[in-house]
Motif scaffolding. Structure first.
Motif, PDB file in Angstrom:
ATOM      1  N   GLY A 132      47.181  51.080  46.580  1.00 41.53           N
ATOM      2  CA  GLY A 132      47.323  49.753  45.885  1.00 41.53           C
ATOM      3  C   GLY A 132      45.883  49.007  45.610  1.00 41.53           C
ATOM      4  N   SER A 133      44.817  49.673  45.849  1.00 50.70           N
ATOM      5  CA  SER A 133      43.709  49.071  45.714  1.00 50.70           C
ATOM      6  C   SER A 133      43.258  48.828  44.363  1.00 50.70           C
ATOM      7  CB  SER A 133      42.401  50.170  46.082  1.00 50.70           C
ATOM      8  OG  SER A 133      42.333  49.863  47.673  1.00 50.70           O
ATOM      9  N   VAL A 134      43.793  49.589  43.401  1.00 53.20           N
ATOM     10  CA  VAL A 134      43.501  49.436  41.880  1.00 53.20           C
ATOM     11  C   VAL A 134      44.165  48.107  41.453  1.00 53.20           C
ATOM     12  CG1 VAL A 134      43.860  50.308  39.661  1.00 53.20           C
ATOM     13  CG2 VAL A 134      42.937  51.898  41.348  1.00 53.20           C
ATOM     14  N   TYR A 135      45.553  47.812  41.946  1.00 57.13           N
ATOM     15  CA  TYR A 135      45.931  46.719  41.452  1.00 57.13           C
ATOM     16  C   TYR A 135      45.377  45.541  42.131  1.00 57.13           C
ATOM     17  CZ  TYR A 135      49.510  43.233  42.012  1.00 57.13           C
ATOM     18  OH  TYR A 135      50.186  41.815  41.549  1.00 57.13           O
ATOM     19  N   GLU A 136      45.180  45.755  43.465  1.00 62.63           N
ATOM     20  CA  GLU A 136      44.532  44.654  44.263  1.00 62.63           C
ATOM     21  C   GLU A 136      43.094  44.264  43.464  1.00 62.63           C
ATOM     22  OE1 GLU A 136      46.403  46.078  48.474  1.00 62.63           O
ATOM     23  OE2 GLU A 136      44.063  46.448  47.789  1.00 62.63           O
ATOM     24  N   LEU A 137      42.226  45.073  42.984  1.00 62.78           N
ATOM     25  CA  LEU A 137      41.127  44.791  42.298  1.00 62.78           C
ATOM     26  C   LEU A 137      41.298  44.207  40.849  1.00 62.78           C
ATOM     27  CD1 LEU A 137      38.792  47.820  43.245  1.00 62.78           C
ATOM     28  CD2 LEU A 137      38.608  45.578  44.019  1.00 62.78           C
ATOM     29  N   SER A 138      42.317  44.646  40.464  1.00 59.01           N
ATOM     30  CA  SER A 138      42.622  44.189  38.959  1.00 59.01           C
ATOM     31  C   SER A 138      43.041  42.808  39.008  1.00 59.01           C
ATOM     32  CB  SER A 138      43.881  45.144  38.188  1.00 59.01           C
ATOM     33  OG  SER A 138      44.276  44.721  37.114  1.00 59.01           O
ATOM     34  N   THR A 139      43.855  42.344  40.056  1.00 59.05           N
ATOM     35  CA  THR A 139      44.335  41.059  40.138  1.00 59.05           C
ATOM     36  C   THR A 139      43.198  40.267  40.823  1.00 59.05           C
ATOM     37  OG1 THR A 139      46.545  42.001  40.894  1.00 59.05           O
ATOM     38  CG2 THR A 139      45.823  39.504  41.633  1.00 59.05           C
ATOM     39  N   ALA A 140      42.247  40.849  41.679  1.00 59.38           N
ATOM     40  CA  ALA A 140      41.296  40.058  41.857  1.00 59.38           C
ATOM     41  C   ALA A 140      40.152  39.855  41.181  1.00 59.38           C
ATOM     42  CB  ALA A 140      40.631  40.782  43.369  1.00 59.38           C
ATOM     43  N   SER A 141      39.963  40.737  40.160  1.00 58.95           N
ATOM     44  CA  SER A 141      39.003  40.405  38.847  1.00 58.95           C
ATOM     45  C   SER A 141      39.413  39.447  38.251  1.00 58.95           C
ATOM     46  CB  SER A 141      39.056  41.796  37.993  1.00 58.95           C
ATOM     47  OG  SER A 141      38.415  41.484  36.877  1.00 58.95           O
ATOM     48  N   LYS A 142      40.990  39.193  37.760  1.00 59.11           N
ATOM     49  CA  LYS A 142      41.442  38.054  37.044  1.00 59.11           C
ATOM     50  C   LYS A 142      41.086  36.727  38.014  1.00 59.11           C
ATOM     51  CE  LYS A 142      44.984  40.925  34.804  1.00 59.11           C
ATOM     52  NZ  LYS A 142      44.314  42.180  35.244  1.00 59.11           N
ATOM     53  N   MET A 143      41.538  36.851  39.128  1.00 57.36           N
ATOM     54  CA  MET A 143      41.097  35.504  40.074  1.00 57.36           C
ATOM     55  C   MET A 143      39.748  35.218  39.960  1.00 57.36           C
ATOM     56  SD  MET A 143      43.225  36.717  43.314  1.00 57.36           S
ATOM     57  CE  MET A 143      42.778  35.317  44.265  1.00 57.36           C
ATOM     58  N   MET A 144      39.007  36.003  39.773  1.00 59.37           N
ATOM     59  CA  MET A 144      37.261  35.488  40.129  1.00 59.37           C
ATOM     60  C   MET A 144      37.110  35.030  38.560  1.00 59.37           C
ATOM     61  SD  MET A 144      36.873  35.713  42.856  1.00 59.37           S
ATOM     62  CE  MET A 144      37.833  36.610  44.232  1.00 59.37           C
ATOM     63  N   PHE A 145      37.659  35.615  37.387  1.00 58.59           N
ATOM     64  CA  PHE A 145      37.250  35.267  36.108  1.00 58.59           C
ATOM     65  C   PHE A 145      37.748  33.836  35.912  1.00 58.59           C
ATOM     66  CE2 PHE A 145      38.165  34.779  31.673  1.00 58.59           C
ATOM     67  CZ  PHE A 145      37.053  35.204  31.128  1.00 58.59           C
ATOM     68  N   LEU A 146      39.065  33.721  36.406  1.00 56.72           N
ATOM     69  CA  LEU A 146      39.477  32.370  36.159  1.00 56.72           C
ATOM     70  C   LEU A 146      38.867  31.501  37.161  1.00 56.72           C
ATOM     71  CD1 LEU A 146      43.268  33.278  36.551  1.00 56.72           C
ATOM     72  CD2 LEU A 146      42.188  32.265  34.480  1.00 56.72           C
ATOM     73  N   ALA A 147      38.360  31.690  38.428  1.00 56.26           N
ATOM     74  CA  ALA A 147      37.453  30.677  39.323  1.00 56.26           C
ATOM     75  C   ALA A 147      36.193  30.260  38.475  1.00 56.26           C
ATOM     76  CB  ALA A 147      37.196  31.319  40.612  1.00 56.26           C
ATOM     77  N   LYS A 148      35.519  31.413  37.994  1.00 58.19           N
ATOM     78  CA  LYS A 148      34.324  31.340  37.184  1.00 58.19           C
ATOM     79  C   LYS A 148      34.639  30.328  35.912  1.00 58.19           C
ATOM     80  CE  LYS A 148      30.488  33.979  35.591  1.00 58.19           C
ATOM     81  NZ  LYS A 148      30.063  35.662  35.032  1.00 58.19           N
ATOM     82  N   HIS A 149      35.780  30.550  35.383  1.00 62.13           N
ATOM     83  CA  HIS A 149      36.190  29.884  33.983  1.00 62.13           C
ATOM     84  C   HIS A 149      36.260  28.468  34.428  1.00 62.13           C
ATOM     85  CE1 HIS A 149      38.130  29.134  30.190  1.00 62.13           C
ATOM     86  NE2 HIS A 149      38.847  28.375  30.806  1.00 62.13           N
ATOM     87  N   ARG A 150      37.039  28.113  35.644  1.00 63.37           N
ATOM     88  CA  ARG A 150      37.173  26.801  35.957  1.00 63.37           C
ATOM     89  C   ARG A 150      36.083  26.192  36.650  1.00 63.37           C
ATOM     90  NH1 ARG A 150      43.670  27.559  37.601  1.00 63.37           N
ATOM     91  NH2 ARG A 150      44.365  28.476  35.524  1.00 63.37           N
ATOM     92  N   LYS A 151      35.186  26.894  37.196  1.00 65.60           N
ATOM     93  CA  LYS A 151      34.354  26.454  38.060  1.00 65.60           C
ATOM     94  C   LYS A 151      35.043  25.837  39.385  1.00 65.60           C
ATOM     95  CE  LYS A 151      30.758  25.083  34.365  1.00 65.60           C
ATOM     96  NZ  LYS A 151      31.667  25.788  33.304  1.00 65.60           N
ATOM     97  N   SER A 152      35.690  26.796  39.952  1.00 65.86           N
ATOM     98  CA  SER A 152      36.518  26.543  41.228  1.00 65.86           C
ATOM     99  C   SER A 152      36.432  27.361  42.233  1.00 65.86           C
ATOM    100  CB  SER A 152      37.912  26.047  40.827  1.00 65.86           C
ATOM    101  OG  SER A 152      38.443  26.948  40.584  1.00 65.86           O
TER     102      SER A 152
END
Length: 533
Positions: free
Chosen positions: A377-397
């Motif tokens: 499940g690491s590939v799914y977890e990293l895929s989701t984590a990548s999206k989370m970090m992109f959104l956090a960076k995008h929102r500055k949160s």
């Protein structure tokens, strides 16, 4: 807006408190039940008609407990007042009331689940809009910290790309190779890597490996993981999109061809030919800069080598990434699998944390295989984590409340409407001695889980035995599907057998969801109490 909230005795104090500051005109009514989830549409209709007979024209909206089993259509039709499900947890009702003008409530789904779904849709839309903005992407690719790998934009300005490795690819059958690749694609991998065997030469197999995987990966880049110069050359001549890796030991043989063909490569600050691997951050940066100079003109992604915990030093390796990126904004490569595979812990939280560290460092590619059960499940977890970090960076949160999360085994919010003393005064009973085993005359079952080879293929298999001979196989995606078929076919006659089957089938479904190995009659999880002194 005048809102009538229907609840039960136990939840009333909490709900009264959480809605006290609402901007809406709220009435909280205690129905004739202890537990709000036990309410039915007929009970709610009776309550409203009895206690609000003269106020029904004034009520604009009714919210009922989110956990009631049935929908609210019957209530709306009978009372003529729009009635919807509130939240599953009374503590979230304040949030629901504050968002009444911005969400479309449901007669079937609890309001908090709807809000989660809307936030999730919004999160994915932000990412999708960015990925489809060709004009912005073209501008970003002019910057030194971004490159194209195949057709995929890679770099610090884009979501971190997940590169999933098919380990030991030359040893896999064609079917296994295709299944593994499809599984990674389904899990959200942005790039697929052909993992070769260290110390061996399988150059003759590379054209077939590439041709087999190309139709599966589609537009995703296909890479090869090897330091063998001969294998890299064959891969480059057969359309590989990306090479892992070039170092000071093989660069003179492979860099000219890769430059000529415009194939990017991961650069390693090593010389494996001579057995040289730098240890300190300063040495790694020095070796990397030397390699970049020697391969001038080669498109590259820098890998300062992420070390496992307590091997060389995971901290020192992270410092190397940071120091390198201060002066060189080139894309960087993070071998997350180096850490996760070599640590006895569930992969989910660790993958998110490393993705977050990678995002702060400016990493562009997250790399992992899935070679052990604990890392499935690491590939799914990293895929989701990548999206989370992109959104956090995008929102500055911080990476919280983004609409996407990786909370899998614990709940994000602790239920606050469960009252600890609700069982006071009720007699308690416990099993005095185990039930004596009596074989069910209808037969017995062997239960297995088939995990499938790609995402979504898992299923529960219940084989029925009559007089020790298998005579029927029941297959389902859920425990409910299987046990309902067992009941329909009258294959269970004893209460304790039915209870046992329900327990085992639910264990099988949990195993299917989590990736745990299911073995009938054995526990799925270790009991934490066994570790207590």
């Amino acid at each position: 807006m005048k809102v009538l909230i229907i609840t039960g005795n136990l939840a009333y104090p909490l709900i009264k408190n959480v809605v006290s500051d609402s901007s809406q005109d709220v009435i909280v009514h205690i129905a004739d039940t202890q537990v709000a989830a036990f309410l039915t549409p007929k009970m709610i209709i009776k309550e409203v008609k009895t206690y609000f007979k003269d106020q029904m024209d004034e009520i604009d909206l009714i919210l009922v407990p989110g956990l009631i089993k049935k929908g609210t259509r019957e209530i709306t039709k009978e009372l003529g007042i729009p009635t919807f499900k509130g939240s599953t947890d009374g503590a979230d009702l304040a949030m629901v009331l504050n968002l009444l003008d911005n969400i479309e409530l449901s007669e079937d789904k609890p309001a908090d689940k709807l809000i989660e779904e809307e936030k999730r849709k919004e999160a994915f839309k932000i990412i999708e809009d960015f990925e489809n903005d060709a004009e912005t992407i073209e501008k970003l690719l002019q910057k030194p910290n971004n490159i194209l790998v195949g057709k995929l934009p890679v770099g610090e300005d884009f979501p971190m790309r997940v590169l999933a490795e098919i380990a030991n690819a030359p040893f896999l059958s064609k079917e296994a190779l295709i299944n593994k690749c499809q599984y990674f694609v389904d899990c959200g991998a942005d790039m697929i890597d052909i993992g070769m065997a260290a110390g061996e030469d399988f150059s003759d197999k590379i054209p077939e490996l590439i041709n087999t995987l190309r139709p599966i990966v589609g537009d995703r880049p296909l890479s090869i993981d090897t330091l063998n110069a001969d294998e890299i050359i064959v891969a480059a001549e057969n359309g590989i999109d990306f090479v892992l890796s070039v170092d000071l030991g093989n660069q003179s043989k492979v860099a000219p061809l890769l430059k000529e063909k415009g194939i990017p490569a991961v650069l390693l600050p090593t010389n494996f030919t001579e057995g040289i691997t730098p240890k300190t951050p300063e040495e790694r940066v020095e070796f990397m800069n030397q390699l970049i100079e020697d391969t001038d003109g080669l498109k590259y992604v820098a890998d300062l080598i992420l070390d496992p915990v307590n091997s060389a030093s995971v901290v020192e390796s992270i410092i190397a990434f940071k120091d390198f990126h201060k002066d060189n904004k080139a894309p960087m490569f993070f071998g997350v699998g180096n850490v996760i595979e070599l640590m006895d812990a569930d992969s989910g939280g660790a993958n998110v944390l490393l993705a977050g560290i990678g995002m702060e460092l400016g990493v562009s590619i997250l790399f992992t295989p899935e070679e052990s059960g604990k890392t499935r499940g690491s590939v799914y977890e990293l895929s989701t984590a990548s999206k989370m970090m992109f959104l956090a960076k995008h929102r500055k949160s911080i990476p919280k409340d983004l609409g996407i999360n990786l909370v899998a085994f614990k709940d994000k919010h602790k239920r606050t409407d469960v009252i600890e003393n609700e069982l006071d005064g009720i007699p308690h009973a416990k099993l005095s001695e185990p039930l004596k085993f009596i074989r069910d005359k209808a037969g017995s079952f062997r239960i297995n889980v088939d995990y499938g080879t790609t995402v979504g293929e898992s299923k529960i298999i219940a084989t029925h035995f009559k007089k020790n001979k298998a005579d029927l196989v029941i297959v389902g995606k859920t425990a409910k599907e299987v046990y309902e078929e067992i009941i329909k076919k009258e294959l269970v006659t004893r209460m304790e057998h039915a209870a046992y089957l329900g327990s085992e089938l639910q264990k099988a479904e949990i195993a299917m969801i989590t990736g745990k190995d299911y073995v009938q009659d054995f526990e799925l999880f270790k009991n934490p109490d066994q570790f207590k002194n």
